[in-house]
Design a protein around this motif. Structure first.
Motif, PDB file in Angstrom:
ATOM      1  N   ARG A 148     -27.741   4.500  -7.409  1.00 47.90           N
ATOM      2  CA  ARG A 148     -28.717   5.686  -7.046  1.00 47.90           C
ATOM      3  C   ARG A 148     -30.195   5.217  -7.600  1.00 47.90           C
ATOM      4  O   ARG A 148     -31.398   5.628  -7.196  1.00 47.90           O
ATOM      5  N   THR A 153     -20.904  11.858  -1.057  1.00 48.24           N
ATOM      6  CA  THR A 153     -21.237  11.385  -2.268  1.00 48.24           C
ATOM      7  C   THR A 153     -21.538  10.064  -2.296  1.00 48.24           C
ATOM      8  O   THR A 153     -21.870   9.306  -3.348  1.00 48.24           O
ATOM      9  N   THR A 182     -27.247  12.204  -9.787  1.00 49.85           N
ATOM     10  CA  THR A 182     -28.322  10.945 -10.014  1.00 49.85           C
ATOM     11  C   THR A 182     -29.231  11.528  -8.672  1.00 49.85           C
ATOM     12  O   THR A 182     -30.140  10.748  -8.452  1.00 49.85           O
ATOM     13  N   LEU A 183     -28.983  12.502  -8.160  1.00 48.76           N
ATOM     14  CA  LEU A 183     -29.942  12.930  -6.815  1.00 48.76           C
ATOM     15  C   LEU A 183     -30.418  14.311  -7.418  1.00 48.76           C
ATOM     16  O   LEU A 183     -31.081  14.744  -6.134  1.00 48.76           O
ATOM     17  N   ASP A 196     -23.792  -1.678  -4.184  1.00 48.31           N
ATOM     18  CA  ASP A 196     -23.181  -0.043  -4.345  1.00 48.31           C
ATOM     19  C   ASP A 196     -21.727  -0.541  -5.027  1.00 48.31           C
ATOM     20  O   ASP A 196     -20.957  -0.286  -4.337  1.00 48.31           O
ATOM     21  N   ASN A 241     -22.578  10.744  -9.063  1.00 41.51           N
ATOM     22  CA  ASN A 241     -22.957  10.738  -7.757  1.00 41.51           C
ATOM     23  C   ASN A 241     -23.939  11.541  -7.199  1.00 41.51           C
ATOM     24  O   ASN A 241     -24.872  11.320  -6.729  1.00 41.51           O
ATOM     25  N   SER A 268     -22.021   3.995  -8.920  1.00 40.49           N
ATOM     26  CA  SER A 268     -22.739   4.957  -8.287  1.00 40.49           C
ATOM     27  C   SER A 268     -24.267   5.094  -9.135  1.00 40.49           C
ATOM     28  O   SER A 268     -25.225   5.208  -8.278  1.00 40.49           O
ATOM     29  N   GLU A 291     -31.835   3.441  -4.956  1.00 39.43           N
ATOM     30  CA  GLU A 291     -32.355   4.249  -4.035  1.00 39.43           C
ATOM     31  C   GLU A 291     -33.698   4.827  -4.340  1.00 39.43           C
ATOM     32  O   GLU A 291     -34.288   5.170  -3.831  1.00 39.43           O
ATOM     33  N   HIS A 292     -33.553   5.057  -5.779  1.00 39.75           N
ATOM     34  CA  HIS A 292     -34.937   5.812  -6.178  1.00 39.75           C
ATOM     35  C   HIS A 292     -36.051   5.079  -6.027  1.00 39.75           C
ATOM     36  O   HIS A 292     -37.127   5.386  -5.863  1.00 39.75           O
ATOM     37  N   TYR A 321     -27.817   7.728  -0.211  1.00 39.89           N
ATOM     38  CA  TYR A 321     -28.341   9.219  -0.351  1.00 39.89           C
ATOM     39  C   TYR A 321     -28.375   9.847   0.722  1.00 39.89           C
ATOM     40  O   TYR A 321     -28.324  11.222   0.745  1.00 39.89           O
ATOM     41  N   MET A 351     -32.475  12.127 -12.220  1.00 38.85           N
ATOM     42  CA  MET A 351     -31.033  11.446 -12.229  1.00 38.85           C
ATOM     43  C   MET A 351     -30.102  12.372 -13.438  1.00 38.85           C
ATOM     44  O   MET A 351     -28.996  12.074 -13.532  1.00 38.85           O
TER      45      MET A 351
END
Lengths: 398, 595
Positions: free
Chosen positions: A107, B495, B531-532, A100, B528, A103, A110-111, B499, A70
């Motif tokens: 995330r 974004t 973090t990916l 959500d 945004n 952000s 989402e991980h 994801y 991240m």
């Protein structure tokens, strides 16, 4: 003051997300619903045989792996949760209820999915959309999200009863906790309060992270104890402060601030009592879900709410709390890298000073702050400035 | 058939200015004072020395170029005369704001290029002369205004190395953007209370948050929608990357952490130093595209407390169809707000006409994509990328003149494809895609990558937006479609909303465009995307992609300079790919202050 009987026990519960009461509840056949954000009505995760656990990552050390995923310019709370999840620290969860709303937190959730951090066969992560303002159509959308993406998922996967009656039962239990915390919070208005900001923070954190039915007896007992507690004859604190800002689940921060001589009398931050520990008043005319969603929208103090009336509400709330709790100044804080509170703190710390006349300390901080000498110096300087102001006031100077 | 209305509405030019002459005189005195101070403090001998050195350098350069040319064989000399120069790094000079001269593109293309240069000047002068005094006076109030003088440099930079039809397409595409800029600059100056003070027109101005799409204004043909911060902040920074530095400094001095995205930071900084003109009947703020932008609106509220504001907020989880109605209702509420604030009425006919044009423009865009997906991609480079972004986001079918541009460009496109032209002649080595928040306009990056290393950027993330044909008869569905469109605005489409929209989507696009190079922009402040980064990196490696991570900080070149950005690509090409550059003169040059 004499130590609170259960304080050490409460502190021990905060040493791990999967604490002994969480384990006890799961042994009782209950389902652990993880969440992180106020936007998810906590009470909905306490229906039927479920209990809510607001996630923390206590004793966070290295967050290198999460930083790989991240980057190092992102919220440490989000990264600490991801790191802890990768380490297996949230294996006990039965579901993760994501929002959500910001952000980085999104995330992180989402991980949880992408990296498959939980191997329970029925474990699921759900994502919900949150409103930015209060209107009839955003309320409707919010209700729909909570019904479809949260309650219905719980029913589909685990057969949870999410009927109106079940929700009302959860609200009753929730309200009992809120009444106790609110009554304790009121005690902080006294000139020489019987509870410190640190102790109050511990109590609040416990209510967010433990199954309510297992903690409520000790909360009741603590309330009674506080009613009998004698304050120190001479207060140990040099100034009273209100804290306003983003997520604080680290009691080390409140300890650090109070260690500098500032008694925290008001806690307007995530994991604090405002918002979060207001009683939810339900009527019989409207369904419980609608009333709960409306309640959460109205009491929310999240900087994400963009509309003018909410912007004003946030400033008014800070001012009201600081006045009601007789604060000498306000500490505006943000978790470093938080966009919402980064912008909000900057602007509103000026507004509160210039328009409301409050002395303000504006800080950004890391997730784990207990060892921050820099922060300690800044708080000490703020306390001194508050003292000087008080002396000047007493002497009739500006 | 109904006649297509003129654009912009001719009545907008006709409203009278109410300039406060005494205030202008005071301002002139202040400017004079500043100039006098500068003149007094200037080190004139050093300036003279610098000037002299400049002339010496000029002489040396001309001699060097002459000798170099003389050293070529006859065939090489003929090739240069007919097809243009090959070593484009020669155009840059350390510490210089402008390039040393215009590019020699061969006889035919240089002549055409000069024609476009003249056409641009004519358009700018004729537009500004429609209300010359406030338009020129803007320079005396706003420092960003002066940066628009570099627009020709921007045009040259964006077409560097291009020849033939590729050059023509680029010019056709950049022209309407500058026309839009020029017209809106005049309107801003005309309405600005400090300047033209045209109150009648100002009452018709709806200020829109710069990152918010302009399509909603298609239903209000009698009103003028202006993306408020676009000209003073965002677009000007593409032309002159140094413009926003004072804004960023101002807001960081105010207390804003430096880890926030430079776009909302610059917007807020512009508010702090009062760099935005004062005008408008109302302001449409927005929660888009990201968290930082959401928060910038409260700074607007603080600076302009009397400006009526509507906060246009769309659901983030836009793939969830259950959220669409909420977005549609917000658009309806916004329309109602504009009606109540301005007294104007929503015009469905005007809206549907504009959206029919927008649908047609989308169809043209898809045609471009089809061509670029083939082995003979034709329309590449920043002009196209900017046009796509501008057309999708700002124009959105409202300007009927754009149809002609689209038709002309697509005609050229198909001709070039049939002829199997090379978009960059002799420089087509690798097929690439640009992902994440792009910085290539500031750095002229995709152009440089092609000219220096033969890396051809076929498409960028921000182009790949909503392509559904919008409803143009069913009013309820039209609102829902508009919500879907807005939710998929530039950047936000990828974004936000999960994801999958940026990770899975990347691999899908890599396959569709047949690319194996990814220029992965890494905006150090974009949470945004940041973090990916681990997931993108892992999955990219699994797929055998050449991922070149290029750090940048958008309009703040002090964090990452353009040169550092280029170095990342050059290092990768030299060490990993073991390749020789197509144009070695472009591998390393200094352009820190170059427009």
């Amino acid at each position: 003051m004499k130590d609170l009987k259960h304080l050490i026990y409460f502190e021990s519960l905060l040493e791990s997300a999967n604490n002994e009461l969480v384990q006890q509840a799961q042994k009782d056949g209950k389902l652990a619903m993880g969440y992180t954000c106020f936007h998810i009505p906590e009470v909905l995760l306490n229906v039927d045989n479920c209990f809510s656990v607001r996630l923390r990552a206590p004793n966070t050390g290295s967050i290198d792996i999460a930083t790989y995923y991240m980057s190092n310019y992102t919220c440490e709370y989000a990264r600490a949760l991801t790191e802890r999840a990768i380490e297996g620290g949230y294996q006990f969860l039965d579901a993760m209820i994501g929002v959500d709303a910001c952000s980085m937190m999104n995330r992180a959730m989402e991980h949880f999915e992408l990296l498959q951090v939980n191997s329970k066969p029925k474990f699921f992560v759900t994502h919900t959309d949150m409103p930015y303002k209060i209107t009839d159509y955003t309320l409707e959308s919010y209700i729909k999200q909570m019904r479809l993406r949260v309650l219905d998922r719980m029913t589909e996967v685990y057969g949870v009863d999410t009927s109106d009656a079940a929700i009302r039962k959860a609200v009753a239990e929730h309200n009992e906790v809120c009444r106790i915390i609110s009554e304790i919070a009121e005690m902080r208005k006294a000139d020489n309060p019987v509870i410190t900001g640190y102790e109050f923070h511990i109590l609040c954190l416990v209510t967010y992270t433990c199954p309510k039915y297992l903690i409520i007896d000790k909360l009741r007992e603590t309330l009674e104890e506080l009613k009998q507690r004698k304050p120190d004859a001479k207060p140990q604190f040099r100034a009273r402060v209100a804290i306003v800002g983003s997520e604080i689940d680290d009691p080390g921060l409140t300890k650090l601030i109070e260690g500098c001589g500032a008694l925290i009398v008001s806690d307007r931050f995530c994991f604090g009592s405002t918002p979060g520990r207001e009683v939810i008043e339900l009527n019989d005319e409207e369904d419980a879900l609608t009333q709960i969603c409306r309640h959460y929208m109205e009491v929310a103090e999240c900087a994400r709410y963009i509309s003018d009336e909410k912007v004003k509400q946030r400033r008014e709330t800070s001012d009201r709390l600081a006045r009601e709790y007789k604060a000498d100044g306000i500490i505006y804080e943000q978790m470093k890298y938080c966009d919402y509170w980064g912008f909000e703190r900057t602007l509103v710390s000026h507004v509160m000073a210039e328009e409301y006349g409050w002395p303000v300390l504006s800080i950004d901080r890391l997730y784990i702050t207990a060892g921050s000498g820099q922060l300690r110096t800044r708080v000490q300087a703020f306390v001194e400035s508050l003292e000087i102001k008080r002396i000047h006031k007493e002497e009739g100077k500006n | 058939m109904a006649k297509t209305p003129k654009f912009p509405n001719p009545s907008f030019w006709k409203y009278k200015d109410h300039m406060d002459i005494a205030a202008q005189v005071d301002n002139l005195k202040e400017i004079y004072g500043i100039c006098a101070d500068m003149a007094k403090e200037a080190d004139w001998p050093a300036f003279g020395k610098h000037l002299l050195q400049g002339w010496k350098d000029f002489g040396n350069r001309v001699a060097d170029e002459y000798n170099t040319f003389k050293g070529y064989s006859k065939d090489e000399q003929l090739d240069i005369i007919l097809n243009g120069e090959k070593h484009l790094g020669r155009l840059y000079k350390s510490g210089s704001m402008a390039t040393v001269r215009r590019e020699w593109r061969g006889i035919r293309d240089t002549a055409y290029d000069f024609y476009e240069w003249g056409r641009m000047w004519y358009m700018l002068l004729s537009t500004f002369s429609r209300d010359l005094i406030p338009a020129a006076n803007g320079m005396l109030y706003y420092r960003w205004y002066v940066s628009y003088f570099c627009c020709h440099s921007f045009m040259d930079k964006n077409t560097i190395g291009q020849r033939g039809r590729a050059l023509r397409m680029s010019h056709e595409l950049i022209y309407p953007i500058f026309r839009y800029v020029a017209e809106n600059l005049v309107f801003l100056s005309k309405c600005d209370e400090k300047n033209g003070n045209c109150t009648e027109l100002s009452k018709k101005v709806v200020l829109i948050d710069e990152m918010t799409m302009g399509q909603i204004m298609a239903g209000f043909p009698d009103l003028l929608g202006i993306p408020y911060q676009l000209l003073p902040v965002f677009l000007v920074s593409e032309i002159d990357q140094l413009t926003c530095v004072p804004y960023i400094d101002a807001v960081e001095s105010y207390g804003l952490p430096s880890d926030t995205c430079p776009v909302p930071s610059s917007e807020c900084g512009a508010i702090v130093i009062d760099a935005l003109p004062h005008l408008g009947a109302c302001f449409i703020s927005s929660s888009m595209p990201c968290d930082g932008s959401t928060m910038a609106s409260s700074y607007m509220g603080r600076r302009f407390p009397n400006l009526k504001t509507f906060h246009l907020c769309f659901p983030v989880r836009y793939l969830d169809e259950e959220t669409v109605q909420c977005g549609a209702e917000d658009i309806k509420a916004c329309i109602k707000f504009i009606e109540e604030t301005t007294g104007s009425h929503w015009n469905w006919d005007a809206y549907f006409s504009a959206m029919k044009r927008f649908n047609q423009e989308t169809a043209y865009e898809l045609q471009k994509w089809e061509v670029n997906k083939t082995d003979y991609p034709q329309i590449l480079g920043p002009c196209y990328e900017l046009y796509r972004k501008w057309n999708y986001e700002m124009d959105g079918g409202t300007d009927p003149r754009i149809m002609k541009t689209s038709e002309k460009v697509n005609k050229l496109l198909l001709e070039a494809y049939r002829n199997k032209d090379e978009a960059w002649v002799g420089k087509m080595r690798h097929r690439a895609i640009v992902w994440s928040c792009p910085a290539h306009y500031y750095a002229n990056f995709s152009n440089w990558a092609a000219n220096c290393w033969g890396i051809n950027v076929l498409v960028e993330m921000e182009s790949l937006n909503f392509t559904k044909q919008l409803a143009t008869d069913d009013k309820e569905e039209a609102m829902r479609d508009l919500a879907r469109l807005y939710e998929r605005m530039v950047m936000r489409r990828h974004t936000n909303g999960g994801y999958q929209n940026v990770v899975d989507e990347l691999w899908r696009q890599c396959e569709a465009w047949n690319v194996n190079f990814i220029i992965m922009y890494q905006n150090v402040a974009c949470k945004n995307m940041a973090t990916l980064q681990g997931v993108l990196d892992e999955q990219g490696r699994e797929r055998g992609m050449h991922m070149i991570w290029v750090e940048h900080d958008l309009m703040d070149p002090r964090t990452v300079s353009r040169r550092t950005m280029r170095d990342k690509v050059s290092n990768y090409m030299q060490t990993v790919m073991q390749e020789e550059p197509v144009d070695p003169s472009l591998v390393d040059f200094e352009d820190d202050v170059t427009w």
